[in-house]
Design an enzyme around this catalytic site. Structure first.
Site, short mmCIF file in Angstrom:
data_model
loop_
_atom_site.label_atom_id
_atom_site.label_comp_id
_atom_site.label_asym_id
_atom_site.label_seq_id
_atom_site.Cartn_x
_atom_site.Cartn_y
_atom_site.Cartn_z
N ASP A 115 -1.15 -0.45 -5.09
CA ASP A 115 -0.32 0.03 -4.24
C ASP A 115 0.34 -1.44 -3.12
O ASP A 115 -0.67 -2.17 -2.40
CB ASP A 115 -0.08 1.02 -2.96
CG ASP A 115 1.00 1.92 -2.24
OD1 ASP A 115 1.84 1.79 -2.85
OD2 ASP A 115 0.47 1.24 -0.60
N GLU A 118 2.32 -2.49 -7.47
CA GLU A 118 3.88 -1.99 -7.20
C GLU A 118 4.92 -3.12 -7.01
O GLU A 118 4.55 -4.13 -6.76
CB GLU A 118 3.94 -1.11 -6.46
CG GLU A 118 4.86 -0.58 -5.63
CD GLU A 118 4.76 -0.23 -3.84
OE1 GLU A 118 5.43 0.81 -4.11
OE2 GLU A 118 3.89 -0.68 -3.38
#
Length: 365
Positions: A310, A365
């Protein structure tokens, strides 16, 4: 960039015995049961004046079990077994690390390496619970072979139910996984697994990096869930958050040893202005140990098949992507605004994963 990566890898080889040993540090740090019945405790707290372990096992005496100071800000403690050979710290009992800060203040902290933390309904903060069951869950099914084509189902265990409550690992195992399989998906990406005090953050304000969220059940419940997914031929990815951490100090990493530079950059550089969270110092040796070991633990103990990292943009650039667009111009991607230490960490993480687990999947991501 590659030279920085190669130099880090060389230093790890020379000083830690290689990335294999370096990334197994989760077996030494925190509180770990040894085969001879003793418990070995180890922490990195460079700003501490003294470190102690307290909890149910010693009647919450804050000073009866002092750690010994080692080199490079590390502290260790051996606790002998009971007279009958029983573990000195019982499974399910509560613990705290006591830090005497440079100011003289006593700080009661959860170990950054804690494997299980829970929050009682009448409390705001989480408690650290020693997780050492007599018999842990044993995985029965091998991980699926690496897939040529992924059909990923992104999911959140807690909201995977029509009921108006936080759902469980058990519910996901027996009610959700069969539906995912029937819909034709061959991979599930799990959000909000790493423990987070703020539920509405969807798991992106992590407080305990080595603890599977207790909102949904026990660590063994999660292990069973992943094992059942594997029995269905479903690959399981963890949405891993190494881009920042919650600024909680009572039940998070922030100010673990009383300073603002343990694990994180000090001052303005160590705070994400939009996310109101702390930013890791990826140049720090012990931060690299912590994060690489974190990845290793999720693969080894829980059998995750890979990761979706992330907030990679926030990691890669000093501006964290705030107020910045990317149109394809090289100058937007390369230059002094690149955080080469964070980039090097991601290179080390990918190298470690592919070197030790060639079948594992990594996604940015």
């Amino acid at each position: 960039r590659y030279a920085l990566f190669s130099n880090h890898l060389k230093n790890i080889e020379e000083n830690e015995g290689g990335i294999d040993e370096f990334s197994k540090s989760y077996k030494a740090f925190g509180v770990n049961q040894l085969l001879d019945g003793r418990i070995y405790c180890k922490e990195w707290a460079p700003g501490a004046e003294a470190v102690f372990l307290t909890g149910d096992f010693n009647g919450w005496n804050p000073f009866s079990h002092p750690y010994k100071k080692m080199e490079y800000g590390k502290w260790e403690l051996f606790i002998p077994p009971g007279e009958d050979g029983s573990p000195p710290v019982a499974h399910g009992s509560k613990l705290k690390v006591v830090i005497r800060a440079q100011s003289g203040e006593l700080l009661y902290r959860i170990s950054p390496w804690a494997r299980y933390v829970v929050r009682d309904e009448d409390k705001v903060n989480y408690d650290w619970v020693h997780w050492n069951p007599p018999q842990s869950y044993l995985h029965k099914h091998p991980s699926p072979k690496r897939l040529k084509s992924l059909r990923i189902y992104e999911s959140h265990v807690g909201i995977a139910s029509p009921e108006g409550k936080v759902a469980s690992y058990k519910n996901f195992t027996y009610n959700v996984l069969p539906r995912i399989k029937d819909l034709g998906y061959n991979c599930v990406q799990l959000m909000a697994i790493m423990e987070h005090a703020y539920y509405a953050s969807f798991g992106y304000q992590v407080t305990s990096f080595f603890a599977a969220s207790s909102r949904y059940g026990t660590p063994d419940d999660l292990k069973e869930m992943i094992d059942v997914a594997h029995s269905m031929g479903i690959t399981v990815l963890l949405d891993v958050v190494h881009s920042h951490a919650s600024k909680n100090s009572e039940d998070g990493l922030n100010k673990f040893d009383g300073t603002d530079y343990c694990f994180f950059h000090s001052g303005h550089k160590g705070t994400h202005q939009l996310w109101d969270s702390r930013l890791f110092d990826y140049a720090n040796w012990e931060v690299l140990r912590f994060l690489l070991s974190n990845l290793r633990m999720w693969i080894e103990d829980y059998r995750f098949d890979g990761f979706r990292f992330d907030g990679v943009t926030s990691m890669l650039y000093h501006h964290h992507g705030i107020g910045t667009g990317f149109s394809g111009d090289y100058n937007e991607y390369f230059g002094l605004h690149v955080d080469e230490d964070a980039l090097c960490y991601l290179m080390l993480a990918n190298y470690m994963i592919k070197f030790l687990y060639p079948e594992c999947i990594t996604i940015a991501e």
